[in-house]
Design an enzyme around this catalytic site. Structure first.
Site, PDB file in Angstrom:
ATOM      1  N   ASP A  37      -5.055  -1.618   5.235  1.00  0.00           N
ATOM      2  CA  ASP A  37      -5.164  -1.715   6.689  1.00  0.00           C
ATOM      3  C   ASP A  37      -4.253  -2.805   7.253  1.00  0.00           C
ATOM      4  O   ASP A  37      -4.556  -3.990   7.121  1.00  0.00           O
ATOM      5  CB  ASP A  37      -6.636  -1.999   7.029  1.00  0.00           C
TER       6      ASP A  37
ATOM      7  N   ASP B 260      -0.737  -0.034  13.081  1.00  0.00           N
ATOM      8  CA  ASP B 260      -2.032  -0.162  12.414  1.00  0.00           C
ATOM      9  C   ASP B 260      -2.309   1.030  11.497  1.00  0.00           C
ATOM     10  O   ASP B 260      -2.751   2.083  11.944  1.00  0.00           O
ATOM     11  CB  ASP B 260      -3.125  -0.293  13.494  1.00  0.00           C
TER      12      ASP B 260
END
Ligand SMILES: *[C@@H]1O[C@H](CO)[C@@H](O)[C@H](O)[C@H]1NC(C)=O
Ligand SMILES: *[C@@H]1O[C@H](CO)[C@@H](O)[C@H](O)[C@H]1NC(C)=O
Ligand SMILES: *[C@@H]1O[C@H](CO)[C@@H](O)[C@H](O)[C@H]1NC(C)=O
Length: 396
Positions: free
Chosen positions: A108, A288
């Site tokens: 992430d 992201d």
């Protein structure tokens, strides 16, 4: 709503001359109920939580975990990544020095903490997660310091620890991480491996990539994501490098604007062949990998949805579209540093049989754009920590 069974993409990490590659390939999986839409809705709240906004719905995903390990013919595979229905890309890591335990984590770039479920976590057990057995590791250092991370729809909390982290043949000593003893959410992976900047860490430990660099495990302060969908070869994650065979033309570099998220100044977002453009004088955005969709401020997203005649579904809180129209839709265009990057309608529209919705979400209170996997699945991104920049190019 009756939603069909999904397929997953399996990904492998392949080690190569100081680079650690993750190859993604498609794989079908026995599955009964897989609540796709709730994954997106749970993600919505996780996104809200990540960006300090309050939750809208409380949704329990109730998703089975997946765990995969393996090696390829060269014997250099270090882990496999799973692309769960384009919503989450995750892979395998090991924790513990002599008797390492295996977990699936989401890589992430929108957070900076590593956390795994502890054997003391009853709620994690209910999710079916693999639990870290403290007694099995003789290299584990447990800390009395507590932590808690709020995701909007819920939270994880527990105690700080450190142990030996292994990704492929990368052995990271004393990696600080959160040992979760309570969770309110279930996800398809066991834990999260944050790849953003240390300042964003809520647990307060150095993130794995920065620790790899501190321990001089990598030659290049770079990692790259090559996500692909719709074919049996799903994509690649490269830790410690980049590969110009995986993208077209030169990379367009954009400076990291704040060393917290992988943030940058987006030039504009709109649809090709139309005069609909949002953020025309530029606006803040982050890259992201831990967010499935593209998420933006309400007014801007509404403008874009009108341009393609998407219909708002108040129950699902998503913009739906007639699947028959996909082929007639324009490409999404994101301009970065003067270069146009495109996303095909078949990628930005998420299709479940004859139900379709747009993979662009609006979010009340959000003032920046979150550029997630919908973009990354068609555009290669190199994250360059040394030069504090991202290099972007259309993926092969
Ligand atoms: C425990 O955490 C504190 C604060 O993060 C840190 O200073 C200390 O070194 C940690 N101790 C161990 C044994 O990891
Ligand atoms: C769980 O974590 C919290 C801190 O977040 C801590 O106060 C509590 O003692 C922990 N419980 C156990 C059983 O370790
Ligand atoms: C780069 O990717 C290409 C295509 O997948 C592959 O053939 C090549 O071996 C890779 N190069 C390196 C240095 O990993």
């Amino acid at each position: 709503m009756n939603l069909p069974v999904i397929t997953l993409l399996l990904c492998q990490i392949v080690l190569c001359a100081g680079m650690h590659r993750v190859r993604l390939s498609k794989h079908s999986r026995r599955h009964h109920k897989f609540p796709h839409i709730s994954v997106y809705l749970a993600n919505r709240n996780r996104i809200r939580g990540k960006h300090g906004l309050t939750p809208i719905h409380a949704i329990n995903g109730g998703i089975e975990p997946t765990s995969n390990t393996g090696s390829d013919s060269k014997g250099v595979v270090v882990a496999r990544l799973v692309n769960s229905c384009e919503t989450n890309f995750f892979g395998t890591i090991k924790m513990g020095g002599n008797n390492p335990q295996t977990f699936t984590v989401q890589y992430d770039t929108g957070s900076s903490d590593l956390w795994l479920p502890s054997s003391k976590c009853g709620s994690c057990k209910k999710c079916g997660s693999s639990l870290f057995k403290e007694s099995k590791s003789d290299t584990l250092h447990q800390n009395k310091t507590g932590f808690s991370i709020t995701y909007g729809s819920g939270s994880v909390k527990g105690l700080v620890a450190n142990d030996v982290l292994t990704i492929g043949d990368l052995r990271v000593e004393n990696q600080g991480f959160g040992l979760v003893n309570d969770t309110t959410d279930c996800s398809v992976f066991d834990g999260i491996l944050g790849m953003a900047f240390p300042r964003l860490s809520q647990i307060g430990t150095l993130p794995p990539f920065q620790r790899m660099l501190a321990q001089e495990l990598l030659e290049n302060q770079i990692f790259s994501f090559y996500m692909k969908s719709g074919s049996s070869d799903g994509g690649l994650l490269i830790i410690g490098g980049s590969n110009s065979s995986l993208y077209y033309g030169p990379l367009t570099y954009t400076k990291v604007t704040e060393e917290k998220y992988w943030s940058f100044q987006m030039g504009s977002i709109g649809f090709h062949g139309t005069d609909v453009r949002s953020c025309e004088s530029g606006c803040p955005a982050i890259m992201d990998t831990g967010t499935s969709l593209i998420v933006g401020p309400v007014t801007e997203v509404h403008g874009l949805m009108q341009a393609i005649a998407a219909v708002y579904d108040a129950t699902l809180d998503l913009w739906t579209i007639d699947c028959k129209l996909i082929e007639t839709l324009p490409h999404l265009v994101i301009q970065i540093e003067g270069t146009m990057f495109y996303v095909h309608p078949a990628t930005y529209v998420i299709r479940y049989s004859d139900f379709c919705f747009v993979g662009i979400m609006d979010m009340r209170g959000l003032t920046k754009w979150i550029i997630g996997d919908v973009f990354l699945r068609e555009n290669y991104v190199e994250f360059d920590l040394k030069n504090k920049r991202m290099g972007i190019a259309p993926a092969v």
